[in-house]
Scaffold this active site. Structure first.
Site, PDB file in Angstrom:
ATOM      1  CD  GLU A  57      22.650 -46.395  -8.565  1.00  0.00           C
ATOM      2  OE1 GLU A  57      23.363 -45.536  -7.998  1.00  0.00           O
ATOM      3  OE2 GLU A  57      21.909 -46.130  -9.531  1.00  0.00           O
ATOM      4  CB  SER A  92     -45.256 -49.085  -0.603  1.00  0.00           C
ATOM      5  OG  SER A  92     -46.401 -48.302  -0.876  1.00  0.00           O
TER       6      SER A  92
END
Length: 688
Positions: free
Chosen positions: A94, A366
């Site tokens: 690059e 319950s």
């Protein structure tokens, strides 16, 4: 002739003067432009380097649980956390003069111009890493003169305000590597399932070639193109003297093992429901906005125990028939601090992401009774308090309406039973009588104190769990009973850090006492009764069907309505709860479906606690234990066939001994004595 020559000389001088003036003006303009740009860059200062980063969620075991982002998967890493091979390969292809120029490579620009002229078209780029970084950070990728000017200005600002290493680090963390991966760390994880610092020369040279054309050079799509690009990069590295020819050849021929999506975590548990709950805590409880969550690269350390989560999922699949359409929810927590260790919001997240553990409200049946009996204990009840279990019609406050609850299968003792038996057998008549006796507000107040957030109706049937509640609230409330009455809340997140390790949130550790620890223990002891068959009476204890699965002390309570089945219970180390039912309120008519919750709970708890110490529930000071006859609540005599250990506030224990079995014991002893005499009735004859 001389006149003509003079005229030509004069004209030439004028042209020279004009050109000189124009040259001076052009130079002045260039100098002015340079100074202006320099001053602008100085005044504007360093451009912000903020880029969106992926938030990573970790389990309690430190493993990556999940990730969230805004479409750009990125994990920022410092330059020293990137393999040197990646850095060298990237610079080679690059921008080989990156550390020499000041943002613009004039040598490369000139070469690109010549190449373009020869080809009569755009064939070679000249952008430096700094220019690409500026473009990635601040600009769109359109090809206009305005964009190019802006790119140049940002490039100058970057070069003037940041070091070369800072620029390279930023570039390596922002460049796109395809398939949603932004930055080298995301690319390393995507393609090779490893960190960027561990990339080899072969892997690094492959990745360095992708940004030029993320799709065209993707090794997952076009491996031949990617291989050619890798060869170019290795050749450049060799030409620059970075690697030897031998290294280049070896890197090129080394087979690369790419990570296939299907191969990623094939056995990983599905914690999608947990993740949704964790994200909800981030947004709603901690006030962190979505932008920060999805873009700031947070590291979120959750409470999830991967082993427990896997166990819960396995037990749900093992217990619930694959042919059943019934749904289920599950929560497991550490009762000491409220940390959620496992959570399931449904049987299939992809089909239904609705979280039944945290969002649904269902009738608890319950499982509401422990809160009622805690309130009753505070109002003077004890394990020995008797009430008659019989079919009963209650007249309501208006003096006209009536309410007739019933026991399971309409079984009744038709005689007084103790509170110890009432909860162990889940007697509904005892519960409603208690509820009305102490006042209906007492249960509501207790439930709210224990963290139940849903509205509760002040009606007699509340004692039997007719007001819907959330699974996670119920498990949390049981956790408070388990820890001796200290306030906890369901917690999914232990700690949050920024991407560079700064701690921005730590779950609070301080706790306050919200209920009396003595009554919390007394309630817990009552709840152990569902597993204690000494409390069998007109029916068996509710925990009998799962007694063969449990091997340590537990306290718990099951609950059943026509549409819901529950089981919630705990040891001193862990509390968990299971709900089973249908989404649309469809009744549960299948007997097997009604047993799923209990069995799943028992199997999970045993597996989750395997190898851990079998802790007992410890009574706090101010309590004492005595053996009683569970049928009448009196002190057990030696003649009582069943003796049950019960706990009381010191001074409230029963004072009267049970005499129900004394006559029976005496008769039994007399018969035994007579039988012994008959055995030896012949002895006197020997001495006659």
């Amino acid at each position: 002739m001389e006149t003509v020559l003079t005229e030509h000389l004069k004209k030439a001088r004028r042209i020279f003067r004009i050109l000189l003036v124009l040259g001076i003006l052009a130079g002045a303009l260039l100098l002015f432009a340079y100074i202006s740009i320099f001053l602008y860059a100085k005044i504007a200062g360093p451009p912000p380097l903020n880029v969106s980063q992926t938030a990573v969620f970790y389990s309690a075991n430190g493993k990556v649980l999940d990730e969230v982002h805004n479409g750009q998967k990125r994990y920022w890493v410092s330059l020293n956390q990137i393999s040197p091979y990646v850095k060298d390969a990237t610079l080679a292809v690059e921008d080989k003069r990156f550390y020499e120029h000041h943002g613009f490579d004039m040598h490369r620009i000139a070469g690109a111009v010549v190449a373009d002229i020869k080809a009569m078209g755009k064939v070679q780029g000249a952008s430096t890493i700094t220019q690409q970084y500026a473009r990635n950070l601040f600009l769109e990728h359109d090809k206009t003169w305005t964009r190019k000017l802006q790119e140049a200005l940002y490039t100058i600002r970057l070069e003037m305000n940041y070091s070369k290493d800072q620029i390279l680090e930023g570039y390596m963390n922002t460049i796109y590597y395809g398939h949603g991966a932004y930055g080298i760390e995301a690319a390393a994880r995507l393609y090779f399932d490893k960190h960027a610092k561990n990339l080899t020369l072969s892997e690094a040279s492959m990745l360095a070639g992708i940004p030029k054309g993320p799709s065209y050079y993707s090794p997952l799509i076009h491996q031949e193109n990617a291989k050619k690009r890798q060869n170019i990069i290795l050749s450049l590295m060799k030409e620059d003297g970075i690697i030897t020819a031998k290294q280049a050849t070896k890197a090129l021929v080394t087979p690369l093992a790419f990570t296939k999506p299907a191969e990623k975590d094939p056995n990983k548990e599905d914690a999608s429901y947990f993740m949704d709950a964790a994200l909800a805590e981030l947004k709603q409880d901690l006030g962190i906005d979505e932008t920060m969550i999805y873009t700031n690269g947070l590291r979120v350390y959750t409470t999830l125990d991967e082993k427990m989560q896997r166990t819960a999922e396995e037990k749900m699949k093992d217990v619930i028939s694959s042919s059943s359409d019934v749904q289920s929810a599950f929560v497991a927590m550490n009762p000491k601090n409220g940390q959620v260790k496992a959570l399931i919001g449904g049987r299939d997240y992809e089909k239904s992401p609705f979280n039944r553990a945290t969002q649904a409200i269902r009738q608890p049946g319950s499982t509401m009774k422990p809160f009622l009996y805690y309130a009753a204990l505070k109002d003077g009840f004890t394990e020995s308090t008797p009430m008659k279990s019989e079919e009963t019609t209650f007249k309501l406050e208006d003096g006209v309406s009536t309410y007739t609850p019933s026991n399971y299968h309409n079984y009744y003792a038709d005689a007084p039973i103790t509170m110890a038996q009432a909860i162990a057998l889940s007697d509904n008549i005892y519960a409603v009588k208690t509820h009305l006796f102490i006042g209906e507000n007492r249960l509501i107040e207790t439930a709210k104190t224990l963290g139940i957030s849903s509205p509760l109706k002040k009606v007699p049937s509340l004692a039997l769990g007719t007001s819907p509640v959330k699974v996670i609230d119920m498990v949390n409330a049981y956790g408070i009973l388990a820890n001796g009455g200290k306030e906890i809340r369901p917690t999914f997140i232990k700690r949050i850090e920024t991407h560079d390790g700064e701690v921005v949130y730590q779950a609070p550790s301080e706790q306050k006492q919200v209920i009396d620890k003595r009554y919390a223990f007394l309630t817990t002891h009552l709840m152990t009764g569902m597993f204690n068959q000494k409390l069998n009476g007109y029916t068996t204890v509710t925990g009998k069907p799962i007694s063969k699965y449990v091997s340590r002390p537990y306290a718990g309570k099951s609950g059943t309505t026509s549409t819901d089945s529950w089981m919630i219970g705990y040891s001193p180390q862990l509390v968990s709860g299971v709900w089973v039912g249908y989404d649309q309120g469809r009744t549960m008519d299948d007997v097997a479906e009604k047993g799923y919750a209990k069995k799943m709970w028992a199997l999970f708890m045993e597996e989750a606690l395997k190898g851990k110490k079998k802790e007992k529930f410890k009574a706090p000071s101010g309590l004492m234990s005595v053996n009683i006859n569970p049928q009448n609540g009196k002190l057990a005599s030696k003649s009582c066939p069943v003796q049950y250990k019960a706990y009381y506030l010191t001074g409230t224990q029963p004072k009267t001994y049970c005499t129900d079995h004394i006559d029976h014991a005496a008769k039994t002893k007399k018969k035994q004595h007579e039988a012994e005499n008959k055995k030896f009735h012949w002895l006197p004859k020997w001495f006659d």
